[in-house]
Design an enzyme around this catalytic site. Structure first.
Site, short mmCIF file in Angstrom:
data_model
loop_
_atom_site.label_atom_id
_atom_site.label_comp_id
_atom_site.label_asym_id
_atom_site.label_seq_id
_atom_site.Cartn_x
_atom_site.Cartn_y
_atom_site.Cartn_z
N GLY A 79 -71.92 43.98 -0.33
CA GLY A 79 -73.30 44.41 -0.47
C GLY A 79 -74.22 43.60 0.42
O GLY A 79 -75.28 43.14 -0.03
N HIS A 80 -73.80 43.39 1.67
CA HIS A 80 -74.60 42.64 2.61
C HIS A 80 -74.14 42.94 4.04
O HIS A 80 -73.16 43.63 4.26
CB HIS A 80 -74.52 41.13 2.34
CG HIS A 80 -73.13 40.57 2.51
ND1 HIS A 80 -72.26 40.49 1.45
CD2 HIS A 80 -72.48 40.10 3.58
CE1 HIS A 80 -71.12 39.96 1.88
NE2 HIS A 80 -71.23 39.72 3.18
N SER A 81 -74.86 42.37 4.99
CA SER A 81 -74.55 42.46 6.41
C SER A 81 -74.69 41.07 7.00
O SER A 81 -75.31 40.19 6.39
CB SER A 81 -75.52 43.43 7.10
OG SER A 81 -75.29 43.45 8.49
N ARG A 128 -71.47 46.14 4.42
CA ARG A 128 -70.16 46.34 3.80
C ARG A 128 -70.23 46.19 2.30
O ARG A 128 -70.97 45.35 1.78
CB ARG A 128 -69.12 45.38 4.38
CG ARG A 128 -69.05 43.95 3.87
CD ARG A 128 -70.07 42.95 4.39
NE ARG A 128 -70.50 43.11 5.75
CZ ARG A 128 -69.93 42.53 6.80
NH1 ARG A 128 -68.97 41.67 6.62
NH2 ARG A 128 -70.38 42.74 8.01
N ILE A 179 -77.96 39.40 5.47
CA ILE A 179 -79.01 40.33 5.06
C ILE A 179 -78.51 40.94 3.76
O ILE A 179 -77.50 41.66 3.76
CB ILE A 179 -79.26 41.42 6.12
CG1 ILE A 179 -79.68 40.78 7.44
CG2 ILE A 179 -80.32 42.39 5.62
CD1 ILE A 179 -79.85 41.77 8.57
#
Length: 154
Positions: free
Chosen positions: A70-72, A118, A143
């Site tokens: 749940g981030h980049s 992802r 992020i």
């Protein structure tokens, strides 16, 4: 898909192992050494993954129905392997293009470039997710809010 200059110029072998899918992520087949005493798979920086490995971590004991990720990342590239069990990795480039990979072979990994959102889910019982990362942990590289990611990805 973008690859770091170092890999492109010095380590062309990186290209041979890639199966691209919609320019989001790449499945890389790793060497599989079969032996009656137990199989062996190896991954080497710049030979099998297009970056210097600076950090390794693994995720395990994920409760049923839970998700990870749940981030980049702005700078960090990652290579994810299901060393045991299986799970799904959904990648999103921020412009509406998404693809889900089902990882379930310890001799394959998923390369994720920078600026890709992802999410990992649908973990089987006993699944172990191994991650090789191109950068040391830096909170500033993450992020964690999807709308911020979409603005950054443009």
């Amino acid at each position: 898909m973008r690859f770091r200059q170092k890999c492109v110029l010095s380590h062309k072998i990186c290209y041979r192992n890639y199966r691209m899918k919609q320019n989001i992520g790449a499945i890389i087949n790793l060497p599989k050494i079969l032996d009656p005493r137990g199989n062996l798979t190896v991954v080497e920086q710049f030979r099998h993954v297009p970056f210097e490995v600076k950090r390794v971590y693994w995720v395990y004991d994920v409760p049923s129905g839970e998700w990870r990720g749940g981030h980049s990342h702005k700078q960090c590239q990652e290579f994810i392997v299901a060393v045991s069990g299986s799970f799904d990795v959904t990648l999103d480039n921020g412009d509406g293009t998404k693809h889900t990979y089902h990882l379930n072979h310890p001799y394959q990994g998923l390369f994720i470039d920078t600026n890709i959102w992802r999410t990992l889910d649908d973990f089987s019982s006993g699944a172990v997710c191994l991650v090789l990362a191109s950068e040391l942990f830096e909170e500033e590289d993450y992020i964690r809010e999807y709308e911020e990611f979409r603005r950054f990805a443009k």
